[in-house]
Design an enzyme around this catalytic site. Structure first.
Site, PDB file in Angstrom:
ATOM      1  N   LYS A 126      47.349  38.002  55.447  1.00 51.22           N
ATOM      2  CA  LYS A 126      47.468  37.792  53.987  1.00 51.22           C
ATOM      3  C   LYS A 126      48.400  36.611  53.771  1.00 51.22           C
ATOM      4  O   LYS A 126      49.258  36.338  54.615  1.00 51.22           O
ATOM      5  CB  LYS A 126      48.064  39.033  53.319  1.00 51.22           C
ATOM      6  N   ASP A 166      42.554  36.313  46.153  1.00 50.20           N
ATOM      7  CA  ASP A 166      43.235  37.533  45.733  1.00 50.20           C
ATOM      8  C   ASP A 166      43.739  37.205  44.318  1.00 50.20           C
ATOM      9  O   ASP A 166      43.186  36.302  43.669  1.00 50.20           O
ATOM     10  CB  ASP A 166      44.383  37.908  46.693  1.00 50.20           C
TER      11      ASP A 166
HETATM   12  P1  NDP Z   1      42.661  38.359  39.425  1.00 53.11           P
HETATM   13  O1  NDP Z   1      43.735  37.338  39.476  1.00 53.11           O
HETATM   14  O2  NDP Z   1      41.248  37.910  39.238  1.00 53.11           O
HETATM   15  O3  NDP Z   1      42.971  39.421  38.285  1.00 53.11           O
HETATM   16  C1  NDP Z   1      44.146  40.158  38.303  1.00 53.11           C
HETATM   17  C2  NDP Z   1      44.182  41.053  37.074  1.00 53.11           C
HETATM   18  O4  NDP Z   1      45.268  41.954  37.183  1.00 53.11           O
HETATM   19  C3  NDP Z   1      44.423  40.261  35.791  1.00 53.11           C
HETATM   20  O5  NDP Z   1      43.840  40.931  34.717  1.00 53.11           O
HETATM   21  C4  NDP Z   1      45.947  40.259  35.714  1.00 53.11           C
HETATM   22  O6  NDP Z   1      46.467  40.059  34.417  1.00 53.11           O
HETATM   23  C5  NDP Z   1      46.257  41.673  36.187  1.00 53.11           C
HETATM   24  N1  NDP Z   1      47.606  41.686  36.794  1.00 53.11           N
HETATM   25  C6  NDP Z   1      48.026  40.965  37.842  1.00 53.11           C
HETATM   26  N2  NDP Z   1      49.325  41.208  38.091  1.00 53.11           N
HETATM   27  C7  NDP Z   1      49.714  42.085  37.163  1.00 53.11           C
HETATM   28  C8  NDP Z   1      50.938  42.729  36.900  1.00 53.11           C
HETATM   29  N3  NDP Z   1      52.036  42.498  37.652  1.00 53.11           N
HETATM   30  N4  NDP Z   1      50.977  43.609  35.858  1.00 53.11           N
HETATM   31  C9  NDP Z   1      49.868  43.844  35.092  1.00 53.11           C
HETATM   32  N5  NDP Z   1      48.678  43.246  35.309  1.00 53.11           N
HETATM   33  C10 NDP Z   1      48.603  42.400  36.324  1.00 53.11           C
HETATM   34  O7  NDP Z   1      42.809  39.207  40.773  1.00 53.11           O
HETATM   35  P2  NDP Z   1      41.756  40.186  41.465  1.00 53.11           P
HETATM   36  O8  NDP Z   1      40.911  40.835  40.450  1.00 53.11           O
HETATM   37  O9  NDP Z   1      41.130  39.446  42.579  1.00 53.11           O
HETATM   38  O10 NDP Z   1      42.742  41.258  42.133  1.00 53.11           O
HETATM   39  C11 NDP Z   1      43.101  42.483  41.497  1.00 53.11           C
HETATM   40  C12 NDP Z   1      43.568  43.476  42.537  1.00 53.11           C
HETATM   41  O11 NDP Z   1      42.511  43.720  43.468  1.00 53.11           O
HETATM   42  C13 NDP Z   1      44.764  43.043  43.390  1.00 53.11           C
HETATM   43  O12 NDP Z   1      45.522  44.182  43.712  1.00 53.11           O
HETATM   44  C14 NDP Z   1      44.103  42.499  44.651  1.00 53.11           C
HETATM   45  O13 NDP Z   1      44.985  42.550  45.753  1.00 53.11           O
HETATM   46  C15 NDP Z   1      42.965  43.486  44.800  1.00 53.11           C
HETATM   47  N6  NDP Z   1      41.828  43.065  45.611  1.00 53.11           N
HETATM   48  C16 NDP Z   1      41.172  41.894  45.372  1.00 53.11           C
HETATM   49  C17 NDP Z   1      40.093  41.533  46.143  1.00 53.11           C
HETATM   50  C18 NDP Z   1      39.295  40.313  45.881  1.00 53.11           C
HETATM   51  O14 NDP Z   1      38.304  40.117  46.579  1.00 53.11           O
HETATM   52  N7  NDP Z   1      39.631  39.477  44.923  1.00 53.11           N
HETATM   53  C19 NDP Z   1      39.642  42.393  47.265  1.00 53.11           C
HETATM   54  C20 NDP Z   1      40.356  43.636  47.382  1.00 53.11           C
HETATM   55  C21 NDP Z   1      41.415  43.938  46.584  1.00 53.11           C
HETATM   56  P3  NDP Z   1      47.158  38.641  34.066  1.00 53.11           P
HETATM   57  O15 NDP Z   1      46.019  37.665  34.041  1.00 53.11           O
HETATM   58  O16 NDP Z   1      47.807  38.850  32.758  1.00 53.11           O
HETATM   59  O17 NDP Z   1      48.133  38.368  35.178  1.00 53.11           O
HETATM   60  O1  2IT Z   2      42.621  42.467  49.509  1.00 48.21           O
HETATM   61  C1  2IT Z   2      41.540  42.006  49.929  1.00 48.21           C
HETATM   62  O2  2IT Z   2      40.799  42.661  50.675  1.00 48.21           O
HETATM   63  C2  2IT Z   2      41.164  40.653  49.500  1.00 48.21           C
HETATM   64  N1  2IT Z   2      41.884  40.046  48.717  1.00 48.21           N
HETATM   65  C3  2IT Z   2      39.916  40.019  50.053  1.00 48.21           C
HETATM   66  C4  2IT Z   2      40.163  39.460  51.424  1.00 48.21           C
HETATM   67  C5  2IT Z   2      39.034  38.648  52.012  1.00 48.21           C
HETATM   68  O3  2IT Z   2      39.288  38.074  53.069  1.00 48.21           O
HETATM   69  O4  2IT Z   2      37.938  38.591  51.457  1.00 48.21           O
END
Ligand code: NDP
Ligand code: 2IT
Length: 446
Positions: A126, A166
């Site tokens: 990561k 992420d």
């Molecule tokens: P994005 O940046 O696309 O979206 C994040 C969302 O979460 C936004 O709505 C953001 O609001 C909100 N957010 C972030 N930080 C905070 C906080 N401290 N308090 C409240 N709201 C918050 O990220 P993703 O959708 O990609 O990721 C979301 C989650 O999913 C994370 O935990 C990530 O690790 C996990 N994840 C992502 C993967 C991926 O493929 N992208 C895969 C597996 C897990 P704002 O815009 O206001 O910050």
């Molecule tokens: O938390 C996760 O699994 C991710 N942000 C996606 C990682 C990846 O390599 O696609």
């Protein structure tokens, strides 16, 4: 047993002071994996979990860049290369002002188990930076990404370490980083996943995490003869994961009542349908604005400033924003309002006390390392397509994703089987551990 676990955690915490999120993730795994190690001779006395809790390598570096007013800014970049026993390091990059060593180490540790569960050959890593992309112009984001990659490129490679997105890192950022890597190396390789379709990306990768978390919930509900049809679903977040979780929930005939961002949540009692979700996607992905704009457009909905959505009654909850966003009080409220299924789209969104409440109230609870593994799984499929120099259709990738989520459900159910149900948390931890530990044992002390 309690004593053995505490002694282990004590040793890890002495070595990792001031890293609360990392300790939380290690402790959660230790509670279920240490009893398994003690009961299984082949793992006993090999210090194997201690080795897994120590990153193979940590890179920290300066990221200087110039903002729109010509001022020089400095951020800190990181890549945690946690474990390469079953494949090259693989995991996302997070750009958020809260990023620090503890948060990235917890994410890298979780990633090792998650990637093992996908059935694909990927180790765990990561990275990211304490850069806040909010309010930055495209040109500023590009300069930041280029500076970040100017250091990161020496540590990664298609057979060494393959980053992805992420929080704060989506298609735009992956594009800028890929461009810089290609320029520095003079090579077109699958060094990042989440790429655009015309330059090596996979269909369904943007959808994969959200869709996968819904598929996992479907699998859990089937164990009780239930389905999504007609159910009420509460979702947090409005980024990549939340958007595609919502899309799949709507396709399956359930109602999405909420979405959120760090400013608060919106509640739409009529349900967020496809058209309204399209509005949110435009708002978040193109104009990059706040979620409260939704209620200006859809006046039946309400905006709850600074609040989380867990007080809205629902059947299914999907935390898809960030770590520790759902605590014990939220879990109690959800349960007392009738929620019986929680599928985590985010990484470690439920606090340890919240998880205890889910377990003691017979909630179908899936930890992120199992339920959000669809994203990295399709990243693995993107790597496979890049190696083949070929691309599969939407249907092919979606079918593989569904099959992988079913397999993950199956392996968690078998290691997490209880007399009267399934502990998916225990199942995910042990199944992930066994795969990585077996590879580490075979490869000797390295
Ligand atoms: P994005 O940046 O696309 O979206 C994040 C969302 O979460 C936004 O709505 C953001 O609001 C909100 N957010 C972030 N930080 C905070 C906080 N401290 N308090 C409240 N709201 C918050 O990220 P993703 O959708 O990609 O990721 C979301 C989650 O999913 C994370 O935990 C990530 O690790 C996990 N994840 C992502 C993967 C991926 O493929 N992208 C895969 C597996 C897990 P704002 O815009 O206001 O910050
Ligand atoms: O938390 C996760 O699994 C991710 N942000 C996606 C990682 C990846 O390599 O696609």
């Amino acid at each position: 047993m309690e004593k053995i676990i505490n002694a282990f955690l004590q040793e890890v915490s002495q070595r990792n002071t001031n890293e609360p999120e990392f300790m939380q993730a290690v402790s959660e795994v230790a509670q279920t994996v240490i009893p398994y190690i003690v009961a299984n001779d082949i793992y006993h006395g090999k210090n194997i979990l201690m080795r897994m809790a120590e990153p193979e390598r940590v890179v920290m570096f300066r990221v200087p860049w110039i903002d729109h007013s010509g001022e020089i800014r400095v951020n800190r970049g990181y890549r945690i290369e946690m474990n390469s026993a079953i494949g090259p390091y693989k995991g996302g990059l997070r750009f958020h002002e809260s990023v620090n060593l503890s948060i990235l180490k917890f994410l890298a540790f979780e990633q090792v188990f998650k990637n093992a569960l996908t059935t694909l050959p990927m180790g765990g890593g990561k990275g990211g930076a304490d850069f806040n992309p909010k309010g930055k112009s495209d040109a500023e984001v590009m300069r930041f990404c280029q500076s970040f990659m100017t250091e990161l490129f020496r540590h990664i490679g298609p057979n060494r370490d393959i980053p992805a997105g992420d929080i704060g890192v989506g298609g735009r950022e992956i594009g800028y980083m890929f461009g810089q890597y290609k320029r520095l190396k003079n090579e077109f390789t699958g060094v990042l996943t989440g790429k655009g379709i015309s330059w090596g990306g996979s269909l369904i990768r943007p959808e994969a995490t959200g869709y996968g978390a819904v598929y996992f919930a479907q699998n859990m509900m089937e164990t009780r003869g239930a389905s999504f049809t007609g159910k009420n679903v509460v979702i947090s977040g409005s980024g990549n994961v939340a958007q595609y979780a919502a899309e799949k929930v709507i396709q399956l005939g359930a109602k999405v009542l909420t979405m959120s961002d760090s400013s608060g949540f919106i509640h739409d009692p009529d349900g967020i349908d496809e058209e309204k979700l399209g509005f949110i996607m435009q708002l978040k992905n193109m104009s990059r604005q706040r979620i409260d704009k939704y209620v200006e457009q859809y006046t039946n909905a309400s905006f709850h400033k600074g609040e989380k959505p867990w007080g809205i009654s629902c059947d299914i909850a999907m935390p898809c924003a960030t770590q520790n966003e759902l605590d014990a009080a939220d879990a109690k409220t959800l349960i007392s309002n009738g929620c019986y299924c929680v599928s985590e789209g985010a990484n470690m969104p439920s606090t340890p006390d919240a998880i205890l409440h889910f377990h003691s109230n017979n909630v179908l609870y899936a930890p992120g390392k199992a339920s959000n593994a669809g994203g990295v799984a399709v990243s693995g499929l993107e790597m496979a397509q890049n190696s083949l120099r070929y691309s599969w259709t939407r249907e092919e990738v979606d079918q593989r994703l569904q099959a992988i989520m079913k397999d993950i459900h199956q392996v968690c159910a078998s290691y997490g089987k209880l007399k009267d149900g399934i502990n998916y948390e225990k199942g995910a931890n042990i199944a992930g551990f066994v795969k990585v530990a077996d590879a580490m044992l075979a490869q000797g002390v390295v």
